[in-house]
Structure formats: C-alpha cells, structure tokens
Design a protein around this motif. Structure first.
Motif, PDB file in Angstrom:
ATOM      1  N   VAL A  56     -12.797  35.395  10.077  1.00 22.60           N
ATOM      2  CA  VAL A  56     -12.582  34.893  11.436  1.00 22.60           C
ATOM      3  C   VAL A  56     -13.094  35.902  12.460  1.00 22.60           C
ATOM      4  CG1 VAL A  56     -10.660  33.364  10.873  1.00 22.60           C
ATOM      5  CG2 VAL A  56     -10.207  35.775  11.397  1.00 22.60           C
ATOM      6  N   GLN A  57     -13.029  37.186  12.121  1.00 20.71           N
ATOM      7  CA  GLN A  57     -13.526  38.190  13.043  1.00 20.71           C
ATOM      8  C   GLN A  57     -15.020  38.029  13.306  1.00 20.71           C
ATOM      9  OE1 GLN A  57     -11.569  38.819  10.437  1.00 20.71           O
ATOM     10  NE2 GLN A  57      -9.680  39.595  11.358  1.00 20.71           N
ATOM     11  N   ALA A  58     -15.737  37.523  12.313  1.00 24.94           N
ATOM     12  CA  ALA A  58     -17.177  37.331  12.460  1.00 24.94           C
ATOM     13  C   ALA A  58     -17.508  36.175  13.396  1.00 24.94           C
ATOM     14  CB  ALA A  58     -17.813  37.088  11.091  1.00 24.94           C
ATOM     15  N   VAL A  59     -16.527  35.310  13.673  1.00 31.94           N
ATOM     16  CA  VAL A  59     -16.743  34.191  14.592  1.00 31.94           C
ATOM     17  C   VAL A  59     -16.715  34.677  16.037  1.00 31.94           C
ATOM     18  CG1 VAL A  59     -15.852  31.953  15.363  1.00 31.94           C
ATOM     19  CG2 VAL A  59     -15.752  32.566  12.938  1.00 31.94           C
ATOM     20  N   VAL A  60     -15.991  35.749  16.292  1.00 31.07           N
ATOM     21  CA  VAL A  60     -15.820  36.270  17.651  1.00 31.07           C
ATOM     22  C   VAL A  60     -17.103  36.935  18.148  1.00 31.07           C
ATOM     23  CG1 VAL A  60     -14.554  37.939  19.048  1.00 31.07           C
ATOM     24  CG2 VAL A  60     -13.350  36.569  17.332  1.00 31.07           C
ATOM     25  N   LEU A  61     -17.491  36.609  19.367  1.00 28.43           N
ATOM     26  CA  LEU A  61     -18.705  37.164  19.949  1.00 28.43           C
ATOM     27  C   LEU A  61     -18.458  38.583  20.466  1.00 28.43           C
ATOM     28  CD1 LEU A  61     -19.820  34.066  22.042  1.00 28.43           C
ATOM     29  CD2 LEU A  61     -20.473  34.645  19.703  1.00 28.43           C
ATOM     30  N   PRO A  62     -19.462  39.438  20.409  1.00 30.39           N
ATOM     31  CA  PRO A  62     -19.310  40.810  20.915  1.00 30.39           C
ATOM     32  C   PRO A  62     -19.188  40.834  22.433  1.00 30.39           C
ATOM     33  CG  PRO A  62     -21.582  40.402  20.277  1.00 30.39           C
ATOM     34  CD  PRO A  62     -20.796  39.212  19.809  1.00 30.39           C
ATOM     35  N   ALA A  63     -18.642  41.921  22.938  1.00 27.23           N
ATOM     36  CA  ALA A  63     -18.346  42.029  24.367  1.00 27.23           C
ATOM     37  C   ALA A  63     -19.579  41.862  25.248  1.00 27.23           C
ATOM     38  CB  ALA A  63     -17.680  43.378  24.651  1.00 27.23           C
ATOM     39  N   ASP A  64     -20.715  42.397  24.820  1.00 28.39           N
ATOM     40  CA  ASP A  64     -21.901  42.302  25.666  1.00 28.39           C
ATOM     41  C   ASP A  64     -22.371  40.861  25.808  1.00 28.39           C
ATOM     42  OD1 ASP A  64     -22.690  42.124  23.011  1.00 28.39           O
ATOM     43  OD2 ASP A  64     -24.477  43.379  23.251  1.00 28.39           O
ATOM     44  N   GLU A  65     -22.233  40.078  24.741  1.00 29.12           N
ATOM     45  CA  GLU A  65     -22.634  38.679  24.790  1.00 29.12           C
ATOM     46  C   GLU A  65     -21.680  37.863  25.667  1.00 29.12           C
ATOM     47  OE1 GLU A  65     -23.797  35.062  21.676  1.00 29.12           O
ATOM     48  OE2 GLU A  65     -23.614  37.136  20.981  1.00 29.12           O
ATOM     49  N   VAL A  66     -20.397  38.177  25.578  1.00 29.19           N
ATOM     50  CA  VAL A  66     -19.416  37.497  26.422  1.00 29.19           C
ATOM     51  C   VAL A  66     -19.639  37.853  27.887  1.00 29.19           C
ATOM     52  CG1 VAL A  66     -16.962  37.192  26.911  1.00 29.19           C
ATOM     53  CG2 VAL A  66     -17.734  37.444  24.544  1.00 29.19           C
ATOM     54  N   SER A  67     -19.868  39.116  28.156  1.00 27.15           N
ATOM     55  CA  SER A  67     -20.113  39.566  29.523  1.00 27.15           C
ATOM     56  C   SER A  67     -21.331  38.882  30.125  1.00 27.15           C
ATOM     57  CB  SER A  67     -20.305  41.088  29.558  1.00 27.15           C
ATOM     58  OG  SER A  67     -19.132  41.771  29.157  1.00 27.15           O
ATOM     59  N   LYS A  68     -22.352  38.721  29.331  1.00 27.95           N
ATOM     60  CA  LYS A  68     -23.569  38.066  29.813  1.00 27.95           C
ATOM     61  C   LYS A  68     -23.287  36.615  30.166  1.00 27.95           C
ATOM     62  CE  LYS A  68     -28.389  37.136  28.570  1.00 27.95           C
ATOM     63  NZ  LYS A  68     -29.446  37.325  27.512  1.00 27.95           N
ATOM     64  N   ALA A  69     -22.512  35.933  29.332  1.00 20.60           N
ATOM     65  CA  ALA A  69     -22.196  34.524  29.598  1.00 20.60           C
ATOM     66  C   ALA A  69     -21.352  34.374  30.852  1.00 20.60           C
ATOM     67  CB  ALA A  69     -21.470  33.921  28.400  1.00 20.60           C
ATOM     68  N   VAL A  70     -20.398  35.289  31.036  1.00 18.62           N
ATOM     69  CA  VAL A  70     -19.487  35.211  32.177  1.00 18.62           C
ATOM     70  C   VAL A  70     -20.151  35.708  33.460  1.00 18.62           C
ATOM     71  CG1 VAL A  70     -17.306  36.110  33.097  1.00 18.62           C
ATOM     72  CG2 VAL A  70     -17.447  35.363  30.724  1.00 18.62           C
TER      73      VAL A  70
END
Length: 235
Positions: A56-70
């Motif tokens: 399940v941890q592999a499903v979570v996106l890394p912080a940089d990818e989340v930051s880019k989306a937001v």
C-alpha cells in the motif's frame, strides 16, 4: 470535521481570514494517538521513503509529485498505519461524511493500511493533501467498504463536526459524481472564507483509495490527478 492529517477529513479554521490551522497535527492527531493508532512524523527532507512494489505504501505518491499537483510545496508530512477512530458528528448518521478515512469506512478486515497527509505549513496551512489506501483480503470485501463510503455520503448533506467541543464546525457535502468504482465529492465549511476539501475515491480490485485536497480555491483538478495516479499505482 477532522483534519487531513488524521482521518483524511477537513481542517478547522481559526477565527480570522481564510487561513487554516490543521487539526491533524493537533486535536485530531491527539485523538488518534489516544486511541492507540500508530502515527509518526516523516522527515520533511526525505520525501520519498523506501517502499516495496505491491505494498500500500507503493500506492502513495511522493511529496514532490503531490506538491506539483497542488501547486504549493507541501513540506510537512504525517503518516498513519491504521485508520483513526470515528469522529463526533451531528447528526450521528453523518459519521461517514465527517470521517471518510476513519474506521467508520475502513472497517475491520483490512490487511494493510496507510494514510499520508501533507501541508505547506505546520502552523497555518493554505493547502493540504491526504492520500489514504486500504487493502483487503478480497475484492468483495473492498467493494463492501466502498459501498459503505458511497452510501454514507449520499445520506448526508450537512453536519457539525465535534459539536460538543470548542472546535465545532459545520460543513456541507455534495456528491459530484458516483459510479461503482469512483466517487467524487466536496466538503465545504460554512462561513469558512471559501475553504473546501475536494475528494476522490477509487475501488481498485481489493484496494480502496482516497485523495483529498483542501484549500480556499478549486482543488478538484489536483484531487482528481492524485486519485488517478494512485489508482494506476494500485494495479
């Protein structure tokens, strides 16, 4: 509502302007800890913890990818390895809408669980993002959980979170779209200067995942992008 930092729910606004102090690092986090939920902080300078493919941890996106989306750097991060306990809701029938990532939805039977919440400030966040992933032994069990989420959202249009406490707040809920495998809904705080949480859920085989983006602005595109990417990683 709870905060994205705990149960994937909304943050609470302080009195002035539209800025928001996250409950997840405070009240909601304390609730989770008091209930024995396993919480821990992940260092902000280690945005990509080592994960194993297929977990399940592999499903979570890394912080940089989340930051880019937001569209904002989210450098404060909190993780949970179990769903938080139910959150106070008035009426009680709105417990799913108030806490969509708590044990009200992610009921017993999950084989793996992770929730990662990120925000752009530890004290007063303008943007928050939460990713929640629960995996079950069978696709049928996951489908039941997804159904609980869908039914609970349809049954609630407005509720007060923590009505007996100082952090009580009223929220309105709107289901934007719903299919057998995808849900989109919005939670908006009354008198919250435009603060709202935009949410997506996906049923991917034996996995039920959610994304949430909270901000004073349209977070729908970011929430959709996160959920779609998570669903790809869950395959």
């Amino acid at each position: 509502m709870s905060s994205p930092m705990s149960s994937g729910s909304e943050a609470k606004a302080p009195g002035r302007s539209g800025r928001w102090r996250l409950i997840g690092a405070g009240a909601a986090l304390l609730v989770a800890v008091a209930a024995g939920v396993a919480w821990w902080l992940w260092p902000a300078n280690d945005a990509s913890p080592r994960v194993v493919a297929g977990t399940v941890q592999a499903v979570v996106l890394p912080a940089d990818e989340v930051s880019k989306a937001v569209g904002s750097t989210l450098n404060e991060q909190t993780r949970a390895s179990e769903p938080a306990p139910p959150l106070p809701a008035d009426p009680p029938g709105c417990s799913v809408a108030v806490g969509p990532a708590t044990t009200v939805v992610y009921q017993g039977g999950w084989t793996a669980f992770v929730s990662v919440a990120q925000q752009d400030s530890a004290a007063s966040a303008d943007h928050t993002a939460t990713q929640t992933v629960g995996r079950y032994a069978t696709a049928d069990l996951a489908s039941e959980v997804f159904g609980t989420l869908a039914d609970g959202l349809k049954a609630c249009t407005a509720a007060v979170r923590d009505a007996s406490g100082a952090n009580a707040s009223r929220w309105t809920y709107r289901v934007d779209s719903a299919t057998d495998t995808a849900l989109t809904w919005t939670a908006t705080q009354d008198h919250g200067d435009g603060w709202a949480c935009y949410r997506e859920a996906r049923l991917a085989g034996s996995t039920v995942l959610q994304s949430a983006v909270c901000q004073a602005g349209d977070g729908r595109p970011a929430a959709r992008a996160l959920a779609d990417r998570m669903a790809e990683r869950a395959k």
